[in-house]
Design an enzyme around this catalytic site. Structure first.
Site, short mmCIF file in Angstrom:
data_model
loop_
_atom_site.label_atom_id
_atom_site.label_comp_id
_atom_site.label_asym_id
_atom_site.label_seq_id
_atom_site.Cartn_x
_atom_site.Cartn_y
_atom_site.Cartn_z
N CYS A 1 -3.20 -5.34 2.82
CA CYS A 1 -3.34 -5.90 3.85
C CYS A 1 -4.37 -7.49 3.38
O CYS A 1 -4.00 -8.36 3.87
CB CYS A 1 -3.87 -5.05 4.91
SG CYS A 1 -5.42 -3.92 3.81
N1 NAP Z 1 -4.53 1.60 7.25
C1 NAP Z 1 -4.47 -0.31 6.80
O1 NAP Z 1 -4.91 -0.81 7.16
C2 NAP Z 1 -2.52 -0.66 5.34
C3 NAP Z 1 -2.31 -1.63 5.82
C4 NAP Z 1 -1.99 -1.76 4.13
C5 NAP Z 1 -1.52 -0.93 3.69
N2 NAP Z 1 -2.28 0.51 4.19
C6 NAP Z 1 -1.41 1.37 3.07
O2 NAP Z 1 0.19 2.03 3.76
C7 NAP Z 1 -0.45 3.83 3.57
C8 NAP Z 1 -0.51 4.37 4.76
O3 NAP Z 1 -1.53 3.93 5.44
P1 NAP Z 1 -2.33 4.29 6.86
O4 NAP Z 1 -3.59 3.79 6.77
O5 NAP Z 1 -1.84 4.69 7.32
O6 NAP Z 1 -2.99 6.10 6.37
P2 NAP Z 1 -3.14 6.78 7.29
O7 NAP Z 1 -3.42 6.87 8.00
O8 NAP Z 1 -4.27 7.91 5.92
O9 NAP Z 1 -2.26 7.48 7.05
C9 NAP Z 1 -1.21 8.03 5.78
C10 NAP Z 1 0.51 8.99 6.50
O10 NAP Z 1 1.20 9.97 4.97
C11 NAP Z 1 1.22 11.07 4.88
N3 NAP Z 1 0.98 11.62 3.83
C12 NAP Z 1 -0.08 12.29 3.11
N4 NAP Z 1 0.17 12.92 2.21
C13 NAP Z 1 1.40 13.22 1.81
C14 NAP Z 1 2.28 13.47 0.58
N5 NAP Z 1 1.95 13.84 0.01
N6 NAP Z 1 3.90 12.81 0.71
C15 NAP Z 1 3.95 12.46 2.08
N7 NAP Z 1 3.35 11.95 3.29
C16 NAP Z 1 2.36 12.05 2.95
C17 NAP Z 1 0.00 11.71 6.28
O11 NAP Z 1 0.75 12.24 6.64
P3 NAP Z 1 1.85 14.03 7.09
O12 NAP Z 1 0.20 14.31 6.30
O13 NAP Z 1 2.26 13.87 8.49
O14 NAP Z 1 3.50 13.61 5.98
C18 NAP Z 1 -0.54 10.20 6.60
O15 NAP Z 1 -0.62 10.77 8.19
C19 NAP Z 1 -1.20 3.67 2.35
O16 NAP Z 1 -0.53 3.46 1.23
C20 NAP Z 1 -2.11 1.87 2.61
O17 NAP Z 1 -2.52 1.84 1.72
C21 NAP Z 1 -2.78 0.17 4.87
#
Ligand code: NAP
Length: 345
Positions: free
Chosen positions: A149
């Site tokens: 981001c």
């Molecule tokens: N938040 C932002 O603004 C943003 C922006 C750009 C990029 N990102 C990137 O996008 C990714 C997701 O971010 P997010 O903000 O959506 O995070 P989040 O809200 O913490 O969600 C991540 C999801 O990943 C799943 N997960 C966790 N451990 C896992 C595993 N071992 N295997 C498979 N699934 C797993 C979980 O769902 P389950 O428990 O249901 O599997 C969890 O809901 C991250 O890498 C982050 O750095 C985030």
């Protein structure tokens, strides 16, 4: 097309679901969960109910790579390193929203993410998905490393000036601010409401994992580019990123010339809006949309440029940019499913 979202219960995953639900080319979405398989997505997030409910499935790469056309990995750092190679070699294209596949130099990943890096083969296949600057490579890819981001806001903001070598690379300072959803759905002491509200905090000073990602792209534009000063602050708002960027110009220039440089670089890009002179965007100007809005000015007393670049961290910073990449991968209209204007106020 059939799409799958791994990590669908997270913030990035929910945004992906919301966009793909009304995408003209998507007729089937499968949602995957590592912790809540068997539950209904709409029971967890009733606000996402619209017709048919979606049961959360187990992650089964062998099946997914043949059944699906595209798989989005909206998972924490470390997951895609193992999962992407298992998804390669079938029908599905992979779009990874994490930082696992962005850094080509494995030692940098180890240093900044404190994890073992992905293998050379998968890193070699992964194309950096910043569409405004890498469209042709994206169109031919099977694996996309969706940009972070902060790097999205910062790189779209500095791109034209660095590419044209108009400024001294060592003078570059990126001062960035983000809403709390940037940290994902699980709260911690810093993102806890009681701490974050009415607070303004700098974090990861000189240690943010997005620093090498920004530097990697700057190197591609200008091999003389230098390490950058990049600071991140947590702002008490839900979504939004503002990157305020400072650069010292190499030679004297008018603000009109700078303005027209940015306008010409981005005139064909549907999601970058360069402001008229004297106008600067705020985060609400892009809330809920795939836009990056950029304002630029020059202080004639210092010959220093100030660029303001704003995005919605979960949209252009994550999910909607991932869908923009999907559109390019499948030779569709780049804007498909992304035409919504920002939510205001
Ligand atoms: N938040 C932002 O603004 C943003 C922006 C750009 C990029 N990102 C990137 O996008 C990714 C997701 O971010 P997010 O903000 O959506 O995070 P989040 O809200 O913490 O969600 C991540 C999801 O990943 C799943 N997960 C966790 N451990 C896992 C595993 N071992 N295997 C498979 N699934 C797993 C979980 O769902 P389950 O428990 O249901 O599997 C969890 O809901 C991250 O890498 C982050 O750095 C985030």
């Amino acid at each position: 097309m059939k799409a799958g979202i791994v990590g669908a219960t997270g913030y990035g995953g929910i945004e992906l679901f919301r966009i793909l639900n009304v995408h003209p080319q998507i007729d089937d979405i499968t949602l995957y969960s590592s912790s809540q398989a068997g539950e209904y997505f709409e029971d967890i997030y009733p606000q996402m109910q619209r017709g048919q409910s979606h049961i959360l499935a187990d992650v089964e790469p062998d099946k997914m790579k043949e059944d699906l056309d595209v798989v989005f990995l909206a998972t924490p750092a470390g997951v895609s390193i193992d999962l992407t190679p298992q998804l390669q070699g079938g029908k599905a294209k992979v779009i990874d929203l994490s930082g696992d596949l962005r850094l080509k130099d494995q030692s940098l990943y180890k240093q900044w993410y404190k994890k073992e890096p992905a293998g050379e083969a998968v890193l070699g296949a992964a194309v950096y998905g910043l569409p405004e600057w890498n469209k042709e490579n994206i169109q031919q890819a099977d694996v996309i490393a969706n940009p972070g981001c902060f790097p999205t806001a910062a790189l779209l903001g500095v791109g034209p000036i660095i590419k044209e070598r108009l400024a001294s690379p060592s003078s570059l300072i990126i001062d960035a601010k983000s809403g709390v959803s940037g940290a994902g759905k699980n709260p911690n002491l810093i993102t806890h409401f009681a701490h974050a509200q009415e607070n303004f905090q700098i974090y990861k000073v000189n240690q943010h994992q997005h620093i090498p990602e920004i530097e990697q792209q700057l190197q591609q534009w200008d091999e003389d580019s230098q390490p950058v000063t990049f600071s991140t602050h947590l702002v008490p708002m839900t979504k939004g990123i503002m990157a305020t960027i400072y650069l010292q110009l190499n030679e004297e220039m008018t603000v009109e010339k700078l303005q027209s440089l940015y306008k010409s670089y981005y005139e064909k890009e549907p999601f970058v809006r360069v402001r008229e002179m004297g106008s600067f965007p705020c985060t609400k100007d892009v809330y809920g949309s795939n836009f990056c809005d950029i304002g630029i000015t020059l202080d004639p007393r210092t010959n220093r440029v100030t660029i303001v670049s704003v995005i919605d961290n979960l949209m252009k910073g994550a999910a909607s940019q991932a869908v923009q990449n999907m559109n390019l991968l499948f030779q569709a209209d780049e804007r498909a499913g992304l035409l919504t204007l920002p939510v205001y106020p």
